[in-house]
Write an enzyme that holds these catalytic residues in place. Structure first.
Site, PDB file in Angstrom:
ATOM      1  N   TRP A 143      60.285  93.236  70.293  1.00  0.00           N
ATOM      2  CA  TRP A 143      60.883  92.460  69.387  1.00  0.00           C
ATOM      3  C   TRP A 143      60.630  92.824  67.620  1.00  0.00           C
ATOM      4  O   TRP A 143      62.012  92.521  66.923  1.00  0.00           O
ATOM      5  CB  TRP A 143      60.963  90.706  69.154  1.00  0.00           C
ATOM      6  CG  TRP A 143      58.688  91.059  68.879  1.00  0.00           C
ATOM      7  CD1 TRP A 143      57.663  90.507  69.510  1.00  0.00           C
ATOM      8  CD2 TRP A 143      58.830  90.988  66.727  1.00  0.00           C
ATOM      9  NE1 TRP A 143      57.106  90.116  68.287  1.00  0.00           N
ATOM     10  CE2 TRP A 143      57.503  90.600  66.828  1.00  0.00           C
ATOM     11  CE3 TRP A 143      59.930  89.742  65.551  1.00  0.00           C
ATOM     12  CZ2 TRP A 143      56.458  90.159  65.608  1.00  0.00           C
ATOM     13  CZ3 TRP A 143      58.674  89.846  64.822  1.00  0.00           C
ATOM     14  CH2 TRP A 143      57.282  89.455  65.063  1.00  0.00           C
ATOM     15  N   ASP A 173      59.622  84.036  57.561  1.00  0.00           N
ATOM     16  CA  ASP A 173      59.394  83.656  59.083  1.00  0.00           C
ATOM     17  C   ASP A 173      59.905  82.721  59.653  1.00  0.00           C
ATOM     18  O   ASP A 173      60.098  81.495  59.233  1.00  0.00           O
ATOM     19  CB  ASP A 173      57.722  83.578  58.326  1.00  0.00           C
ATOM     20  CG  ASP A 173      56.672  83.090  59.467  1.00  0.00           C
ATOM     21  OD1 ASP A 173      56.810  82.096  59.118  1.00  0.00           O
ATOM     22  OD2 ASP A 173      56.093  84.387  59.330  1.00  0.00           O
ATOM     23  N   PRO A 240      45.763  91.319  62.337  1.00  0.00           N
ATOM     24  CA  PRO A 240      47.233  90.862  62.394  1.00  0.00           C
ATOM     25  C   PRO A 240      47.669  90.298  63.695  1.00  0.00           C
ATOM     26  O   PRO A 240      46.640  90.305  65.094  1.00  0.00           O
ATOM     27  CB  PRO A 240      47.900  91.585  61.881  1.00  0.00           C
ATOM     28  CG  PRO A 240      47.041  93.240  62.843  1.00  0.00           C
ATOM     29  CD  PRO A 240      45.348  92.586  62.302  1.00  0.00           C
ATOM     30  N   SER A 241      48.688  89.597  63.941  1.00  0.00           N
ATOM     31  CA  SER A 241      48.832  88.963  65.763  1.00  0.00           C
ATOM     32  C   SER A 241      50.124  89.660  65.500  1.00  0.00           C
ATOM     33  O   SER A 241      49.676  89.726  67.431  1.00  0.00           O
ATOM     34  CB  SER A 241      49.842  87.824  64.774  1.00  0.00           C
ATOM     35  OG  SER A 241      50.893  88.091  63.492  1.00  0.00           O
ATOM     36  N   HIS A 244      51.761  95.820  63.673  1.00  0.00           N
ATOM     37  CA  HIS A 244      52.380  96.849  63.284  1.00  0.00           C
ATOM     38  C   HIS A 244      52.556  96.542  61.451  1.00  0.00           C
ATOM     39  O   HIS A 244      52.919  94.829  61.312  1.00  0.00           O
ATOM     40  CB  HIS A 244      53.875  96.436  63.658  1.00  0.00           C
ATOM     41  CG  HIS A 244      54.984  97.410  63.100  1.00  0.00           C
ATOM     42  ND1 HIS A 244      55.523  98.344  63.420  1.00  0.00           N
ATOM     43  CD2 HIS A 244      55.546  97.013  61.976  1.00  0.00           C
ATOM     44  CE1 HIS A 244      56.171  99.140  62.537  1.00  0.00           C
ATOM     45  NE2 HIS A 244      56.833  98.419  61.558  1.00  0.00           N
ATOM     46  N   HIS A 246      52.942  94.171  57.884  1.00  0.00           N
ATOM     47  CA  HIS A 246      53.465  93.693  57.477  1.00  0.00           C
ATOM     48  C   HIS A 246      52.980  93.404  56.196  1.00  0.00           C
ATOM     49  O   HIS A 246      51.771  92.954  56.551  1.00  0.00           O
ATOM     50  CB  HIS A 246      53.781  92.651  58.151  1.00  0.00           C
ATOM     51  CG  HIS A 246      53.382  92.266  59.636  1.00  0.00           C
ATOM     52  ND1 HIS A 246      52.463  92.681  60.922  1.00  0.00           N
ATOM     53  CD2 HIS A 246      52.694  90.665  59.470  1.00  0.00           C
ATOM     54  CE1 HIS A 246      52.040  91.565  60.947  1.00  0.00           C
ATOM     55  NE2 HIS A 246      52.269  90.851  60.401  1.00  0.00           N
ATOM     56  N   VAL A 247      53.576  92.229  55.452  1.00  0.00           N
ATOM     57  CA  VAL A 247      53.148  91.502  54.452  1.00  0.00           C
ATOM     58  C   VAL A 247      53.498  90.298  54.820  1.00  0.00           C
ATOM     59  O   VAL A 247      54.963  89.921  54.772  1.00  0.00           O
ATOM     60  CB  VAL A 247      53.167  92.315  53.286  1.00  0.00           C
ATOM     61  CG1 VAL A 247      53.088  91.117  51.916  1.00  0.00           C
ATOM     62  CG2 VAL A 247      52.686  93.878  53.430  1.00  0.00           C
TER      63      VAL A 247
END
EC number: 3.6.1.59
Length: 306
Positions: A143, A173, A240-241, A244, A246-247
């Site tokens: 995704w 989000d 992280p979940s 990759h 990300h912020v």
């Protein structure tokens, strides 16, 4: 006071879409026998949505849904608004995310679980955690690539910086209602595929980190008038979940999951640690964090099986 029949609305004092609370200011008539006829006093009304029933027959709320409105999909993730009574297109009762098809990994992730504070040393990361991360199939974050490649959610992208080294995209989000500025929640997803998490960050990544910071601080006040530069909070999750880089970008007032100590690391602090303390700070550091006991990393770090 026996009812709210005489409540006269004045204004909204506060609202929180995450906590599902609303605070209203109004007036109510005085019921004291000595009070003048028609006299009122200010009243504050605190409203909170009740929790879903937990009894098995009532917790399946799907049988009460009257209408469904799809708001988008990406790979196995699907988003819907739902109304419990017909004709509520503009004011749905529920916002739903559907994961389909769901794997056992998803089931474990979203099941109720205890959380523990654990310490991951640099050695444990290298020997146990990193090999596990490297074994994660690319399909698990398909995704993300759909968004980066412009195949999905193109209508949600607020900003795209296409430089191969410092490029990233910004989009809301899925937890944000896209309306309430005090709960603003955006994501900046790196175009680079070689940064999996905080642990990978080095000196060569400072241009990316600083570009994200500087462009976001300019972008948010422009796109969302009413949100000032000093009201923007940027942080990175560890773990992280998804792996990759990300912020997370939120309004400083937003009470969002994962913004607490034990999971979030401020972007400015990350930059300072690499630039001013040690170029390999995150490769060497022991990191203490909160993690659910169902997470595979919990067992890798502690040696315990739940």
């Amino acid at each position: 006071m026996h009812s709210l029949s005489g409540f006269v609305f004045v204004r909204v004092l506060n609202q929180d879409p995450v906590l599902k609370t609303l605070t209203l200011l109004g007036t109510l008539p005085l019921s004291d026998a000595t009070a003048e006829a028609g006299s009122t006093q200010q009243a504050i009304l605190l409203i909170e949505k009740t929790h879903f029933a937990v009894q098995s027959a009532e917790s399946d709320i799907t049988h009460r849904i009257s209408e469904l409105f799809s708001t988008g999909s990406n790979d196995i993730y699907h988003w819907w608004n739902a109304a419990l009574t017909s004709g509520q297109t503009n004011d749905p009762d529920l916002k739903m995310s559907v994961i389909f098809p769901a794997t056992e990994t998803h089931i474990l992730k979203y099941s109720r679980q205890d959380r523990k504070m654990i310490t991951e040393t640099a050695k444990i990361y290298r020997d146990a955690v990193l090999p596990w991360i490297e074994c994660q199939p690319r399909s698990r974050i398909q995704w993300v690539y759909n968004i980066l490649d412009g195949l999905k959610e193109t209508e949600n992208v607020l900003f795209r910086h296409s430089d191969p080294d410092t490029g990233f995209i910004v989009l809301p989000d899925s937890k944000w209602d896209k309306r309430t500025l005090s709960s603003l929640y955006l994501l900046a997803i790196s175009q680079r595929t070689d940064i999996r998490s905080l642990r990978d960050l080095r000196t060569q990544h400072l241009p990316l980190l600083k570009t994200i910071r500087d462009k976001i601080l300019a972008l948010v006040p422009e796109k969302f008038p009413g949100v000032a530069e000093d009201e923007v909070r940027m942080f990175v999750h560890y773990h992280p979940s998804y792996y990759h880089f990300h912020v997370h970008i939120t309004h400083v007032s937003a009470m969002v999951p994962g913004s607490t100590v034990g999971q979030s690391h401020l972007l400015d602090t990350i930059i300072d640690n690499i630039e001013d303390i040690d170029p390999e700070y995150y490769a060497k550091a022991s990191i203490r964090y909160a993690l659910g006991v169902n997470h595979p990393v919990y067992g890798l770090v502690t040696g315990k099986k739940i």
